[in-house]
Motif scaffolding. Structure first.
Motif, PDB file in Angstrom:
ATOM      1  N   ALA A   1      39.894  12.077  86.246  1.00  0.00           N
ATOM      2  CA  ALA A   1      38.696  12.774  86.720  1.00  0.00           C
ATOM      3  C   ALA A   1      38.946  14.276  86.706  1.00  0.00           C
ATOM      4  CB  ALA A   1      38.350  12.318  88.133  1.00  0.00           C
ATOM      5  N   PRO A   2      37.954  15.061  86.305  1.00  0.00           N
ATOM      6  CA  PRO A   2      38.158  16.508  86.247  1.00  0.00           C
ATOM      7  C   PRO A   2      38.326  17.180  87.603  1.00  0.00           C
ATOM      8  CG  PRO A   2      35.955  15.916  85.480  1.00  0.00           C
ATOM      9  CD  PRO A   2      36.675  14.645  85.768  1.00  0.00           C
ATOM     10  N   THR A   3      37.739  16.613  88.669  1.00  0.00           N
ATOM     11  CA  THR A   3      37.903  17.152  90.022  1.00  0.00           C
ATOM     12  C   THR A   3      37.912  15.997  91.012  1.00  0.00           C
ATOM     13  OG1 THR A   3      35.589  17.358  90.721  1.00  0.00           O
ATOM     14  CG2 THR A   3      36.488  19.157  89.365  1.00  0.00           C
ATOM     15  N   THR A   4      38.277  16.289  92.246  1.00  0.00           N
ATOM     16  CA  THR A   4      38.259  15.265  93.289  1.00  0.00           C
ATOM     17  C   THR A   4      36.885  15.118  93.939  1.00  0.00           C
ATOM     18  OG1 THR A   4      39.039  16.892  94.893  1.00  0.00           O
ATOM     19  CG2 THR A   4      40.716  15.499  93.841  1.00  0.00           C
ATOM     20  N   ASP A   5      35.893  15.838  93.436  1.00  0.00           N
ATOM     21  CA  ASP A   5      34.541  15.730  93.982  1.00  0.00           C
ATOM     22  C   ASP A   5      33.603  14.988  93.041  1.00  0.00           C
ATOM     23  OD1 ASP A   5      32.968  16.146  96.254  1.00  0.00           O
ATOM     24  OD2 ASP A   5      32.010  17.907  95.383  1.00  0.00           O
ATOM     25  N   HIS A   6      34.152  14.212  92.086  1.00  0.00           N
ATOM     26  CA  HIS A   6      33.340  13.310  91.263  1.00  0.00           C
ATOM     27  C   HIS A   6      33.244  11.997  92.026  1.00  0.00           C
ATOM     28  CE1 HIS A   6      33.876  16.239  88.103  1.00  0.00           C
ATOM     29  NE2 HIS A   6      32.987  15.575  87.398  1.00  0.00           N
ATOM     30  N   LEU A   7      32.033  11.696  92.541  1.00  0.00           N
ATOM     31  CA  LEU A   7      31.866  10.615  93.509  1.00  0.00           C
ATOM     32  C   LEU A   7      30.838   9.581  93.088  1.00  0.00           C
ATOM     33  CD1 LEU A   7      31.407  12.801  96.722  1.00  0.00           C
ATOM     34  CD2 LEU A   7      33.549  11.826  95.871  1.00  0.00           C
ATOM     35  N   LEU A   8      31.096   8.353  93.507  1.00  0.00           N
ATOM     36  CA  LEU A   8      30.075   7.318  93.635  1.00  0.00           C
ATOM     37  C   LEU A   8      29.978   7.076  95.125  1.00  0.00           C
ATOM     38  CD1 LEU A   8      30.985   4.641  90.943  1.00  0.00           C
ATOM     39  CD2 LEU A   8      29.048   6.215  90.920  1.00  0.00           C
TER      40      LEU A   8
ATOM     41  N   VAL B   1      41.497   8.389 101.198  1.00  0.00           N
ATOM     42  CA  VAL B   1      41.973   9.753 100.949  1.00  0.00           C
ATOM     43  C   VAL B   1      40.994  10.723 101.599  1.00  0.00           C
ATOM     44  CG1 VAL B   1      43.153   9.147  98.788  1.00  0.00           C
ATOM     45  CG2 VAL B   1      40.763   9.911  98.727  1.00  0.00           C
ATOM     46  N   PRO B   2      41.438  11.904 101.979  1.00  0.00           N
ATOM     47  CA  PRO B   2      40.501  12.878 102.536  1.00  0.00           C
ATOM     48  C   PRO B   2      39.466  13.272 101.470  1.00  0.00           C
ATOM     49  CG  PRO B   2      42.777  13.556 102.912  1.00  0.00           C
ATOM     50  CD  PRO B   2      42.822  12.398 101.967  1.00  0.00           C
ATOM     51  N   ALA B   3      38.227  13.360 101.873  1.00  0.00           N
ATOM     52  CA  ALA B   3      37.173  13.783 100.958  1.00  0.00           C
ATOM     53  C   ALA B   3      37.340  15.257 100.607  1.00  0.00           C
ATOM     54  CB  ALA B   3      35.802  13.545 101.576  1.00  0.00           C
ATOM     55  N   ASP B   4      37.023  15.615  99.387  1.00  0.00           N
ATOM     56  CA  ASP B   4      37.048  17.018  98.987  1.00  0.00           C
ATOM     57  C   ASP B   4      36.027  17.806  99.809  1.00  0.00           C
ATOM     58  OD1 ASP B   4      38.056  19.083  97.152  1.00  0.00           O
ATOM     59  OD2 ASP B   4      36.028  19.062  96.341  1.00  0.00           O
ATOM     60  N   ASN B   5      34.857  17.217  99.998  1.00  0.00           N
ATOM     61  CA  ASN B   5      33.805  17.805 100.826  1.00  0.00           C
ATOM     62  C   ASN B   5      33.867  17.108 102.185  1.00  0.00           C
ATOM     63  OD1 ASN B   5      31.389  18.342 102.159  1.00  0.00           O
ATOM     64  ND2 ASN B   5      30.173  18.333 100.291  1.00  0.00           N
ATOM     65  N   PRO B   6      34.194  17.816 103.252  1.00  0.00           N
ATOM     66  CA  PRO B   6      34.369  17.172 104.556  1.00  0.00           C
ATOM     67  C   PRO B   6      33.122  16.461 105.084  1.00  0.00           C
ATOM     68  CG  PRO B   6      34.580  19.571 104.741  1.00  0.00           C
ATOM     69  CD  PRO B   6      34.431  19.246 103.286  1.00  0.00           C
ATOM     70  N   TYR B   7      31.970  16.719 104.494  1.00  0.00           N
ATOM     71  CA  TYR B   7      30.749  16.014 104.893  1.00  0.00           C
ATOM     72  C   TYR B   7      30.950  14.500 104.852  1.00  0.00           C
ATOM     73  CZ  TYR B   7      26.114  13.958 104.508  1.00  0.00           C
ATOM     74  OH  TYR B   7      25.021  13.168 104.693  1.00  0.00           O
TER      75      TYR B   7
ATOM     76  N   TYR C   1      38.777   9.137  90.023  1.00  0.00           N
ATOM     77  CA  TYR C   1      37.387   9.254  90.473  1.00  0.00           C
ATOM     78  C   TYR C   1      37.311   8.682  91.876  1.00  0.00           C
ATOM     79  CZ  TYR C   1      35.978  10.570  85.799  1.00  0.00           C
ATOM     80  OH  TYR C   1      35.836  11.229  84.615  1.00  0.00           O
ATOM     81  N   ARG C   2      36.402   9.212  92.672  1.00  0.00           N
ATOM     82  CA  ARG C   2      36.330   8.851  94.078  1.00  0.00           C
ATOM     83  C   ARG C   2      35.100   7.995  94.369  1.00  0.00           C
ATOM     84  NH1 ARG C   2      39.381  12.851  97.413  1.00  0.00           N
ATOM     85  NH2 ARG C   2      41.306  13.103  96.230  1.00  0.00           N
ATOM     86  N   VAL C   3      35.281   7.078  95.321  1.00  0.00           N
ATOM     87  CA  VAL C   3      34.209   6.228  95.829  1.00  0.00           C
ATOM     88  C   VAL C   3      34.142   6.445  97.336  1.00  0.00           C
ATOM     89  CG1 VAL C   3      33.455   3.852  96.211  1.00  0.00           C
ATOM     90  CG2 VAL C   3      34.486   4.492  94.026  1.00  0.00           C
ATOM     91  N   VAL C   4      32.956   6.777  97.822  1.00  0.00           N
ATOM     92  CA  VAL C   4      32.732   6.957  99.255  1.00  0.00           C
ATOM     93  C   VAL C   4      31.997   5.731  99.777  1.00  0.00           C
ATOM     94  CG1 VAL C   4      31.615   8.350 101.039  1.00  0.00           C
ATOM     95  CG2 VAL C   4      32.574   9.466  99.011  1.00  0.00           C
ATOM     96  N   LEU C   5      32.521   5.151 100.834  1.00  0.00           N
ATOM     97  CA  LEU C   5      31.805   4.111 101.567  1.00  0.00           C
ATOM     98  C   LEU C   5      31.231   4.797 102.799  1.00  0.00           C
ATOM     99  CD1 LEU C   5      34.295   1.113 101.305  1.00  0.00           C
ATOM    100  CD2 LEU C   5      32.379   1.717  99.812  1.00  0.00           C
ATOM    101  N   GLN C   6      29.927   5.045 102.748  1.00  0.00           N
ATOM    102  CA  GLN C   6      29.246   5.798 103.795  1.00  0.00           C
ATOM    103  C   GLN C   6      28.605   4.830 104.767  1.00  0.00           C
ATOM    104  OE1 GLN C   6      29.642   8.830 104.244  1.00  0.00           O
ATOM    105  NE2 GLN C   6      27.855   9.877 104.985  1.00  0.00           N
TER     106      GLN C   6
END
Length: 129
Positions: A66-73, A98-104, A118-123
């Motif tokens: 992934a080009p950055t840690t803020d590429h999310l699903l 892992v800690p999110a790149d965006n603390p939101y 690539y990152r996956v957020v479970l919100q």
């Protein structure tokens, strides 16, 4: 009719990425192909959901991480038990948060990184749009 969404992404690690999304995240394998115009691929999702993920691999082609840690699903799971079950499944399969790149995203969710970075957020919230 609701449009259907396919998110397609190449990978250098098809088997590892499939394990992350199928076994860790709990998506179902909806289909696959081998040697189709030089590509191998797997589609993952839920049978009645209006989306699925397609991961492809092409022998001899390197796509990298992934080009950055803020590429999310982002998956919105408002039910606390459903969210916790998803988190526990990822942890049990050896995928630490892992800690999110965006603390939101850390306020109401947890972020996990697939084998390609690539990152996956479970919100643990409802989709509000």
């Amino acid at each position: 009719m609701v449009p259907k969404l396919r998110v397609a992404r190449p990978t250098d690690q098809l088997a590892a990425v499939v394990r992350f999304y199928r076994d860790g995240l709990g998506l179902q394998e909806l289909g696959s192909f081998t040697g189709h115009n030089g590509f191998d691929g797997v589609m993952l999702g839920q049978p009645q959901a209006p989306y699925h993920l397609e991961f492809t691999s092409r022998p001899g082609q390197l796509v990298g991480r992934a080009p950055t840690t803020d590429h999310l699903l982002v998956f919105y799971l408002p039910d606390r038990l459903e969210w916790q079950t998803a988190v526990d499944r990822l942890l049990a399969h050896g995928y630490p948060s892992v800690p999110a790149d965006n603390p939101y995203w850390d306020k109401l969710g947890l972020t996990f990184e697939d084998p390609d970075g690539y990152r996956v957020v479970l919100q643990q919230a409802a989709w509000s749009y």
